[in-house]
Design an enzyme around this catalytic site. Structure first.
Site, PDB file in Angstrom:
ATOM      1  CB  SER A 186     -10.756  43.648   8.553  1.00  0.00           C
ATOM      2  OG  SER A 186     -11.762  43.266   9.451  1.00  0.00           O
ATOM      3  CG  HIS A 204      -9.419  41.229  13.057  1.00  0.00           C
ATOM      4  ND1 HIS A 204      -8.397  42.138  12.874  1.00  0.00           N
ATOM      5  CD2 HIS A 204     -10.474  41.666  12.302  1.00  0.00           C
ATOM      6  CE1 HIS A 204      -8.820  43.103  12.043  1.00  0.00           C
ATOM      7  NE2 HIS A 204     -10.057  42.832  11.684  1.00  0.00           N
TER       8      HIS A 204
END
Length: 232
Positions: A127, A162
């Site tokens: 991330s 994501h």
């Protein structure tokens, strides 16, 4: 950029119920060591103690585990960043990409990581720990999704983690690349990682069946070939 960098769109121990996952196994294997020295960097989460303990629980039996802590707390003292030069693998956690970059630059972390990578240390992250290595990225550091253009630039283009797992990620990233707000880049869904060697994309792997990654340009998405990692 010399060295190996693995960027996770999601997955790994951070998103597992317990223990390490196939991507984590891949990272350990890339070090070439039976019991590597692995340092967790939780800057993006404000060095959250719970995140750090999750890392120790996952990696403690497989590695000499340590953590870089730049937010001095009662639960864990400040760690001198020079610890990064002693590692076989540096694993960067998720959180705020903007805050991570600001604090790293204040403490001279990028120069140490660059030196470590040139010496053989594998760099990896999920991330925010994916975003930081690229020129720019899609981030929720400012609450709503926003483009960030001042990444380290060690990997070419921009990044979006994501990709399908969070609403709006794919659409907004495509818009920013199309209008030139962000340079063309790479998107990875949860459970998918891009493996870079000396600044070139070497392969894309997934720890989940059907995991996807894309090269994203103003013309749209181009699927990347993804190798499914075996369970262990």
């Amino acid at each position: 950029m010399r060295g190996t960098i693995v960027t996770l769109g999601g997955g790994g121990f951070s998103m597992a119920d317990t223990g390490i996952t196939p991507i984590d196994e891949l990272l350990l294997g890339l070090t070439g060591k039976r019991r590597p020295r692995v340092c967790f960097v939780g800057t993006a989460s404000g060095d959250a103690a719970s995140y750090r303990e999750r890392f120790f629980d996952a990696f403690g039996a497989r590695a000499h585990a340590s953590a870089l802590v730049l937010f001095g707390q009662a639960t864990h003292a400040f760690t001198a960043p020079q610890i990064l030069l002693e590692q076989d693998l540096v694993y960067v956690g998720g959180g705020s990409t903007a805050n991570l970059l600001a604090l790293w630059r204040l403490h001279g972390v990028p120069a140490l990581l660059e030196q470590a990578a040139a010496g053989g240390t594998v760099l990896a992250g999920i991330s925010a720990g994916m975003n930081c290595w690229y020129e720019g990225s899609s981030t929720d550091s400012f609450a709503p999704l926003a483009p960030l253009r001042d990444g380290l630039g060690w990997l070419p283009g921009s990044a979006c983690p994501h990709y399908f797992a969070e609403p709006g990620r794919a659409e907004r990233f495509g818009e920013w690349v199309a209008d030139g707000t962000l340079p063309p880049g790479y998107a990875a869904d949860d459970g998918v990682a891009l493996v870079w060697r000396d600044g070139a994309l070497a392969e894309v792997v997934s720890e989940r069946p059907g995991g996807q990654a894309f090269a994203v340009t103003a013309a749209g998405e181009t699927p990347l070939e993804v190798r499914l990692l075996a369970r262990f």
